[in-house]
Write an enzyme that holds these catalytic residues in place. Structure first.
Site, PDB file in Angstrom:
ATOM      1  NE  ARG A   1      24.776  70.312  57.194  1.00 60.22           N
ATOM      2  CZ  ARG A   1      25.053  71.815  57.302  1.00 60.22           C
ATOM      3  NH1 ARG A   1      25.859  72.538  56.446  1.00 60.22           N
ATOM      4  NH2 ARG A   1      24.292  72.180  58.188  1.00 60.22           N
TER       5      ARG A   1
ATOM      6  CG  HIS B   1      22.447  76.568  54.454  1.00 61.65           C
ATOM      7  ND1 HIS B   1      22.499  77.410  55.409  1.00 61.65           N
ATOM      8  CD2 HIS B   1      22.776  75.310  54.982  1.00 61.65           C
ATOM      9  CE1 HIS B   1      23.035  77.031  56.501  1.00 61.65           C
ATOM     10  NE2 HIS B   1      23.192  75.463  56.219  1.00 61.65           N
TER      11      HIS B   1
ATOM     12  CE  LYS C   1       1.207  66.639  61.728  1.00 65.70           C
ATOM     13  NZ  LYS C   1       1.670  66.911  62.934  1.00 65.70           N
TER      14      LYS C   1
ATOM     15  CD  GLU D   1       0.032  74.248  67.684  1.00 65.37           C
ATOM     16  OE1 GLU D   1      -1.068  73.362  67.303  1.00 65.37           O
ATOM     17  OE2 GLU D   1       0.992  74.748  67.108  1.00 65.37           O
TER      18      GLU D   1
HETATM   19  C1  LIG Z   1       1.962  71.103  66.833  1.00 65.82           C
HETATM   20  C2  LIG Z   1       0.508  70.213  66.579  1.00 65.82           C
HETATM   21  N1  LIG Z   1      -0.776  70.894  66.899  1.00 65.82           N
HETATM   22  C3  LIG Z   1      -1.778  70.045  66.653  1.00 65.82           C
HETATM   23  C4  LIG Z   1      -1.762  68.961  66.133  1.00 65.82           C
HETATM   24  C5  LIG Z   1      -3.217  68.116  66.108  1.00 65.82           C
HETATM   25  O1  LIG Z   1      -3.440  67.846  64.857  1.00 65.82           O
HETATM   26  P1  LIG Z   1      -4.286  66.753  64.326  1.00 65.82           P
HETATM   27  O2  LIG Z   1      -5.732  67.044  64.730  1.00 65.82           O
HETATM   28  O3  LIG Z   1      -4.410  66.958  62.609  1.00 65.82           O
HETATM   29  O4  LIG Z   1      -3.728  65.263  64.883  1.00 65.82           O
HETATM   30  C6  LIG Z   1      -0.717  68.169  66.026  1.00 65.82           C
HETATM   31  C7  LIG Z   1      -0.796  66.765  65.420  1.00 65.82           C
HETATM   32  O5  LIG Z   1       0.362  66.342  65.227  1.00 65.82           O
HETATM   33  C8  LIG Z   1       0.577  68.994  65.905  1.00 65.82           C
HETATM   34  O6  LIG Z   1       1.622  68.417  65.925  1.00 65.82           O
END
Ligand SMILES: Cc1ncc(COP(=O)(O)O)c(C=O)c1O
Length: 292
Positions: A101, A103, A149, A182
């Site tokens: 561990r 950073h 992601k 979102e």
């Molecule tokens: C934060 C976020 N926004 C939007 C989406 C929608 O993405 P997708 O249409 O690729 O599943 C996801 C899907 O996991 C997500 O985690």
């Protein structure tokens, strides 16, 4: 149902025997990325678009691909086969690997960790898919790179939990100016009274959803106008219709935002038209096996 098989760093192992080291940076720092592909009729839905997004997320995080894109495609097919997956999903998680561990990035020869799991999940019937859900609006407390992601999604988890405790299916988060970004795991959409579909434009405040990306062509084919711009919580509550999108839900009607009923309180006609067209596009993708 067959035994659940998991892919871990080049090997297929029984799920209950798939262990990652405690020094894995995914465990210590959430230093990794993930993605999720829906499997319908044994077909990996929108596979290339998901692989593009993995490539983007890994690139932004400066993590090497743990296996080549072609090898990943072969491995995904093998996961579908070994798990006898017809309806369900594959989940991929790639981290910066195992290192004591600290950073800063570990030495260059540290191998990224690759995990792929598979789960069975029934494909929604039309009745289930067309049923509306409620969403709860909450401040967006995430970092400033929501286009990646990343595994670090604690604010998403807290938001979703709050929504579920309030009796809503999902959360919709809003930025400091009151505009919806979102959901914790979905993109947010509204339909104005003149039938225009609105969703937030792509920037670092939201994830570029694969469903969102694919839906643009579907909207065009249905002659529906799309505006990619910010919309406020207030505008959403006054919209004619609303829906959310992600890979498992596809297009999910939203019939309540906080305590405000949207439209008639039932899934709206434009939303249902979009859902129907999107489901048909998926069937076509599976039938032609164009992505297999
Ligand atoms: C934060 C976020 N926004 C939007 C989406 C929608 O993405 P997708 O249409 O690729 O599943 C996801 C899907 O996991 C997500 O985690």
């Amino acid at each position: 149902m067959p035994r659940q098989i998991t892919y871990l760093n080049g090997e297929f192992v029984p799920h209950e025997k798939a262990f990652v080291h405690v020094d894995d940076r995914g465990f210590t720092f959430a230093d990794g990325i993930y993605d999720f592909i829906l499997v319908h009729k044994g077909c990996l839905i929108n596979e290339e678009a998901h692989l593009d997004r993995i490539d983007y997320s890994l690139g932004e995080m400066q993590i090497e691909w743990p296996l080549s894109r072609d090898d990943l495609k072969t491995t995904l097919r093998e996961m579908v086969r070994r798990n006898e997956l017809v309806e369900g999903f594959v989940y991929m998680q790639f981290t910066r690997g195992v290192a004591p561990r600290d950073h800063p990035f570990p030495p260059k020869d540290t191998k990224p960790t690759a995990v792929i799991t598979a789960r069975h999940m029934p494909f929604a019937t039309w009745e289930q898919a067309a049923k509306g859900v409620g969403v709860l609006t909450l401040p967006d407390e995430r970092w400033k790179r929501c286009d990646i992601k990343s595994l670090a999604i604690l604010p998403n988890i807290l938001a979703r939990e709050k929504a579920v405790r309030a009796g809503a299916a999902e959360a919709w988060m809003f930025d400091e100016d009151g505009f919806i970004t979102e959901g914790p795991a979905c993109n947010a959409w509204i339909i104005t009274k003149d039938g225009t579909v609105v969703t937030r434009h792509l920037d670092r405040a939201i994830l570029s959803g694969v469903t969102r990306r694919k839906l643009r062509a579907v909207l065009q084919s249905q002659g529906i106008t799309l505006e990619e711009r910010k919309f406020s919580v207030e505008e959403a509550k006054n919209a004619a219709e609303a829906y959310l999108t992600n890979s498992p839900y596809l297009v999910k009607p939203v019939t309540k935002i906080d305590d405000t009923v949207i439209g008639t309180g039932q899934a709206g006609p434009v939303t249902l038209k979009i859902l129907k067209a999107y489901r048909a596009a998926l069937e076509e993708q599976c039938d032609t096996r164009s992505n297999q």
